[in-house]
Write an enzyme that holds these catalytic residues in place. Structure first.
Site: not given
Lengths: 323, 323
Positions: B227, B91, B45-46, B211, B134, B318
């Protein structure tokens, strides 16, 4: 239905030989080494060579851009090398981007088997015709490397070529592995994951599955997928997707760790197929992973009883567009 | 299960106000206009703000690169503006890429609500905290625009801002449209298509669905999908996927034609949802399409009886990573 897939099988088996032959195709074609950026214009099976070059030149000071559009970026000027790659030579988007680059005064080279593009460019690398564009990857990518080598933009890489040919020199092992992976993927929607550096390879896996097996498939990267897509594993129906993780020895240690932790989440809902990419040099690792996708997609097609060679929808679409 | 989705609804409704407030957040932060390239480092989201900037600056001579990795490209030097965007400021990938850029002597700016990143950079644009990354897109993207405007890298764009606020000023219409689209998508795997120029928007649609609704979704571009991916429509099971086509008035006429022809193929196997992007200026069109995805993903979550706000898998991941 009896499917004659022998044509594609022969072409796939000839991939290492194609790479070897292709290096010589750029003979005599040289551009100034004073360029400050490289733009590769091309679509589908022709365009992927641009992504592979970007990956191969990641450690170079010269940035590589890929263009899958009708125009080139605004910064393109005489210091930009623009290589238009169109296997047929008649790809609408590539011809348009080439014309745009010409107007901007870029240094131009074309890689093609003929068509309109061959007549529009002074420096043309001609590759042998009569293949599906995606099956001519060896010719297209290695003649591009040949051009950059001739022009002193990339360095000697004989050892890498030799290592690559050694690793690709065991088609039986590659095919067995490809067939085994196809068996595990069969009946699911494959999503191919790699590190950000290897995203060109993950894209190639997707598109080979799309074109040879006529199968829906997608690709994505670590660790970006950790920030959004991983959420979808919570509520997805078990068995709908399968997850292929392309693991490269040079992946950042944190990426390796993330792949290993995420496997736990992915396994709850999908078959997880981890691929350890063989090889030591970057070129060998790239081409091992590229070539394995040829066999995987080929064997997926056989399981679907689909001839891997023709791409009827693309042919239909081309006809609609000229009408 | 009763789901309290009011938090996300309030935040989504506040998006236009966020964009407006964000322009002032970069006040006093200026970089040299002599830079030759811009690199935006950020994930999820960043990171999407980097893609949006690349899209917004497509007609500029200064190339914009997005980095979703632990390192920055080899060409980064003192003439490169590197903006590290991490809403939390912690992050892992962005902190690593920021350190790499610092070592290369790049011109550095951070956009964050705090965390480690705020302490590591001299020029920090601070955005309000306590949101999902986000859901802070307005703050992150428009403070980035503010920085570039202050630094004379982009030009006055008051008219565009006003047009955008006018178009976003009818939340009822946006929400009704979003809800209607969510209803049509429900129960399928959405694949969001756009022109190559609008791929950042298609990606945002995908990740908002991932999300907020915890739903599998993918995105792709015209005409590249012609293609390869178009082949998969031949054999796919009817109703598995839905196809969203984001149509922009400035799409190349050939792209418009391809979208219209392909619809015929896509309709045989998928629900095709065509979105006419409203607005005149690029900024207004971008933000209309971005904001519509907020409502679509929000209403998909409600249909799934899922609270759109928490992203449990990301939080779990995390925790695993710091252990």
């Amino acid at each position: 239905m009896v499917v004659d897939a022998s044509n594609m099988h022969t072409v796939i088996k000839g991939f290492p030989e194609q790479c070897k032959r292709a290096l010589g195709l750029a003979k005599g074609i040289i551009v100034s080494s004073e360029i400050t950026s490289i733009v590769i214009c091309g679509m589908g099976g022709s365009g992927i060579s641009g992504d592979l070059l970007k990956m191969y030149m990641a450690k170079s000071k010269i940035p590589v851009f890929t263009v899958r559009d009708y125009v080139v970026p605004e910064f393109v000027d005489q210091y930009t090398l623009v290589v238009a790659i169109s296997y047929s030579g008649n790809t609408e988007e590539t011809l348009s981007a080439f014309a745009d680059a010409k107007e901007r005064g870029a240094t131009l080279v074309a890689i093609t088997s003929g068509g309109q593009l061959a007549g529009k460019c002074q420096k043309v690398i001609r590759v042998p015709g009569d293949l599906q564009p995606r099956a001519a990857l060896g010719y297209l990518f290695f003649s591009l490397l040949g051009l950059l080598y001739n022009s002193s933009i990339i360095e000697v890489f004989n050892d890498d070529i030799n290592e690559m040919l050694h690793i690709l020199g065991d088609p039986k092992a590659l095919e067995e592995k490809g067939e085994e992976i196809a068996k595990r993927l069969y009946g699911t929607i494959p999503v191919v994951y790699s590190s950000a550096s290897f995203s060109a390879i993950a894209k190639r896996w997707q598109t080979q599955i799309n074109e040879n097996a006529k199968y829906a498939a997608f690709h994505s990267t670590f660790s970006e997928m950790n920030h959004n897509e991983i959420n979808s594993f919570m509520h997805m129906e078990k068995g709908t997707f399968s997850s292929i993780i392309l693991k490269d020895r040079k992946d950042h240690r944190a990426v390796k760790r993330r792949m290993s932790i995420c496997k736990e989440v992915m396994e709850k809902k999908t078959e997880v197929i981890e691929i350890d990419i063989l090889g030591s040099s970057l070129l060998a690792r790239m081409m091992y992973a590229v070539h394995l996708a040829d066999y995987v997609s080929y064997h997926l097609a056989l399981r679907e009883r689909i001839d891997p060679t023709p791409v009827e929808v693309i042919e239909w679409l081309k006809k609609q567009l000229v009408e």
